[in-house]
Design a protein around this motif. Structure first.
Motif, short mmCIF file in Angstrom:
data_model
loop_
_atom_site.label_atom_id
_atom_site.label_comp_id
_atom_site.label_asym_id
_atom_site.label_seq_id
_atom_site.Cartn_x
_atom_site.Cartn_y
_atom_site.Cartn_z
N LEU A 222 0.83 -1.21 0.00
CA LEU A 222 0.00 0.00 0.00
C LEU A 222 0.86 1.26 0.00
N VAL A 223 2.02 1.19 0.65
CA VAL A 223 2.97 2.31 0.56
C VAL A 223 3.38 2.52 -0.89
N LEU A 224 3.70 1.43 -1.59
CA LEU A 224 4.04 1.53 -3.01
C LEU A 224 2.88 2.12 -3.79
N GLY A 225 1.65 1.67 -3.51
CA GLY A 225 0.49 2.21 -4.22
C GLY A 225 0.33 3.70 -4.03
N ALA A 226 0.54 4.19 -2.80
CA ALA A 226 0.42 5.62 -2.54
C ALA A 226 1.52 6.41 -3.22
N VAL A 227 2.71 5.82 -3.28
CA VAL A 227 3.86 6.52 -3.89
C VAL A 227 3.62 6.77 -5.37
N ILE A 228 3.12 5.77 -6.10
CA ILE A 228 2.99 5.90 -7.55
C ILE A 228 1.58 6.25 -7.99
N ALA A 229 0.70 6.58 -7.05
CA ALA A 229 -0.68 6.89 -7.41
C ALA A 229 -0.83 8.22 -8.15
N PRO A 230 -0.12 9.31 -7.76
CA PRO A 230 -0.46 10.61 -8.35
C PRO A 230 0.30 10.92 -9.65
N PRO A 231 -0.41 11.21 -10.73
CA PRO A 231 0.26 11.80 -11.89
C PRO A 231 0.93 13.11 -11.48
N ASP A 232 2.08 13.37 -12.02
CA ASP A 232 2.90 14.48 -11.56
C ASP A 232 2.49 15.79 -12.19
N ALA A 233 2.47 16.87 -11.38
CA ALA A 233 2.11 18.19 -11.89
C ALA A 233 3.08 18.66 -12.97
N VAL A 234 4.36 18.40 -12.77
CA VAL A 234 5.36 18.84 -13.74
C VAL A 234 5.18 18.10 -15.06
N ALA A 235 5.05 16.78 -14.98
CA ALA A 235 4.90 15.99 -16.19
C ALA A 235 3.62 16.35 -16.93
N ALA A 236 2.51 16.50 -16.20
CA ALA A 236 1.23 16.77 -16.84
C ALA A 236 1.25 18.09 -17.61
#
Length: 553
Positions: free
Chosen positions: A114-128
């Protein structure tokens, strides 16, 4: 970090980002690739991504400049899809990706998954924002993606803290997690609301543009630190303040706006370039820490997690798009009306729906495929502690770092490279340049008429009398400003292909360049001093800025 490696990182990343502007490949992809290559070049120092630097020092200014350029009115018009993605999707991805990773990877505890899931969950503001600017997404989709990227980091960081507390043995319950999330969200928004009015008041009452822009550079750090001090979301505080300041930017003087736009463009360019290069430079650090996992095993797990991340976004986007319409007649009526009006509305108006009623299957497809991850995920991952509460090592910490890295690289390369192609294949309706120019001309015409009426009213007063040449000049400037946009709709010069407006600006620039050469020559001949030359050149710069409309790259 020593000064020299830092300067080398900024300089090299700026060179690569500048070169990317001459290619069809988005700059983030070239920067990541350059960082990957450089990480294996002998003599290149090790760059360690310190979350204590990235989160409080890099994330706030990037979010601030993105929010300043966002439209509060457009975000408010699209609040439902933005909230469903920035809050609902991040929580869904945390649970779904975490559970699937737990099933895929043997001996990985559910809490660590679940820690891994939270880490990679958000699309990045910079990339977007960096990718969206290059691929020319339709306006409503761009608004939704930008709105999501402004808020989702707060959701992900809060979810990460809850999952991490459970993983390291500090204890966490569902009720406690919900409470922590609500406190962080409400507190972050509250801090932003408390700060935005006094900060704006101070901006409007400072009389020097230099002081106003110094304040502008401090604002995101002040908002972030103030919110984090009371255990609220610094991300939300930064976004709330920046949205308010951007919405009311017209109330500061023109010199401040000119300087502020230039300053934040430079800051955003340097930070975006450096953080994407840092992503590539992390590869040796991540590979060295794989430990008991072989490269083959890690690669298999990385492929599986990448697929989970991509599928989870599709699994959320389509139901989140269609289910609210299916269960709510009010939503169907409102969005159906907006879609019909969107076909007749001037392009660029508030709430523009790009000529659709929101049910087009292509929109959710693009939103799903545009979920690139970035440096925020890596920064969060590197903040995972080395040890548990009982002193034992954090389970599979190095594998979590590796999976985060591969997911970031995979989304940037696979989705980032294919997104322009996908948009072309789907033939999404973009902004109509002719209609947009017409809307601009109509707005300029209405403004010029109001200005002419005001001038006529003022010049009837004896106190405002001007010599006729100066009064004619005011009228000519207004007429020129009104006609310039209309001329862009007209025919081009048959010899040069330029519109009359383009020819005017070119000739004005040549004339100003001639004046500038004279001032420099007189300074060199010691007929005027440097201070006087700078004063005269600044006047020419302002005239040249007025003669040329800003063109976004």
């Amino acid at each position: 970090m020593d000064v020299l490696p830092l300067v080398a990182l900024i300089a090299a990343s700026a060179v690569v980002a500048g070169a990317a502007r001459r290619t069809a490949v988005p700059a983030p992809l070239l920067l990541v690739g350059a960082g990957l290559i450089a990480s294996y070049v002998p003599g290149v120092p090790d760059y360690h991504l310190d979350p204590h630097i990235v989160l409080p020092l890099i994330l706030p200014p990037l979010l601030h400049t993105a929010a300043l350029e966002s439209s509060y009115l457009d975000l408010r018009a699209n609040i439902r899809p933005v909230a469903l993605l920035s809050v609902g999707y991040v929580l869904f991805a945390t649970l779904a990706v975490g559970w699937l990773a737990y099933l895929l990877i043997p001996d990985l505890p559910l809490t660590a998954a679940l820690v891994l899931g939270a880490v990679i969950a958000p699309p990045d503001a910079v990339a977007a924002t960096a990718i969206a600017r290059r691929v020319g997404l339709p306006s409503r989709i761009t608004t939704i993606l930008q709105g999501e990227s402004l808020v989702n980091d707060a959701t992900a960081i809060t979810a990460f803290k809850v999952a991490l507390a459970a993983a390291v043995g500090e204890g966490a319950s569902w009720a406690g997690g919900v409470q922590e999330f609500l406190v962080a969200a409400v507190g972050g928004v509250g801090v932003g609301l408390l700060l935005m009015v006094p900060i704006h008041w101070l901006r409007t009452h400072l009389k020097e543009a230099m002081l106003q822009n110094t304040l502008s550079l401090l604002i995101p750090f002040v908002a972030y630190a103030a919110a984090e001090q009371v255990h609220a979301s610094g991300v939300l505080a930064v976004v709330v303040v920046a949205l308010y300041l951007g919405h009311r930017s017209w109330q500061v003087d023109f010199e401040t706006r000119l300087q502020e736009a230039a300053v934040w463009k430079v800051v955003a360019f340097i930070l975006e370039s450096a953080v994407f290069a840092l992503i590539g430079l992390q590869l040796p650090v991540v590979l060295k820490g794989l430990g008991e996992y072989s490269v083959g095993q890690a690669a298999w797990y990385a492929a599986g997690v990448f697929v989970f991340v991509v599928v989870a976004r599709f699994a959320w986007s389509y139901p989140a798009t269609y289910l609210p319409r299916a269960v709510s007649a009010r939503i169907r009526r409102r969005e159906g009306r907006e879609g019909r009006e969107g076909n007749d509305r001037d392009v660029g108006s508030v709430g523009d729906t790009d000529g659709t009623d929101g049910t087009d299957w292509r929109g959710p497809l693009i939103v799903s495929w545009a979920g690139m991850r970035g440096v925020v995920s890596l920064a969060i991952a590197f903040s995972i502690p080395l040890a548990m509460e009982d002193g034992g090592p954090f389970p599979a910490r190095n594998l979590v770092l590796f999976l985060t890295f591969t997911t970031v690289i995979g989304t940037l390369v696979v989705q980032g490279l294919s997104l322009p192609w996908l948009i072309r294949v789907l033939k999404l309706p973009g902004r109509d340049a002719q209609a947009q120019t017409l809307a601009e001309a109509q707005a300029q015409n209405a403004a010029s008429q109001a200005a002419e009426a005001r001038l006529e009213e003022l010049t009837r007063d004896e106190r405002n009398r001007l010599p006729q040449p100066l009064q004619d000049r005011l009228s000519t400037v207004l007429e020129r400003r009104r006609n310039s946009v209309w001329e862009r709709l007209g025919q081009s010069n048959p010899v040069t292909g330029e519109s009359a407006d383009d020819t005017y600006r070119r000739l004005a620039r040549e004339a100003i360049a001639a004046e500038r050469e004279v001032f420099v020559r007189m300074r060199d001949e010691r007929r005027i001093d440097d201070e006087m030359m700078r004063t005269l050149l600044r006047k020419l710069d302002l005239e040249e800025a007025a003669a040329y409309r800003e063109v976004e790259d």
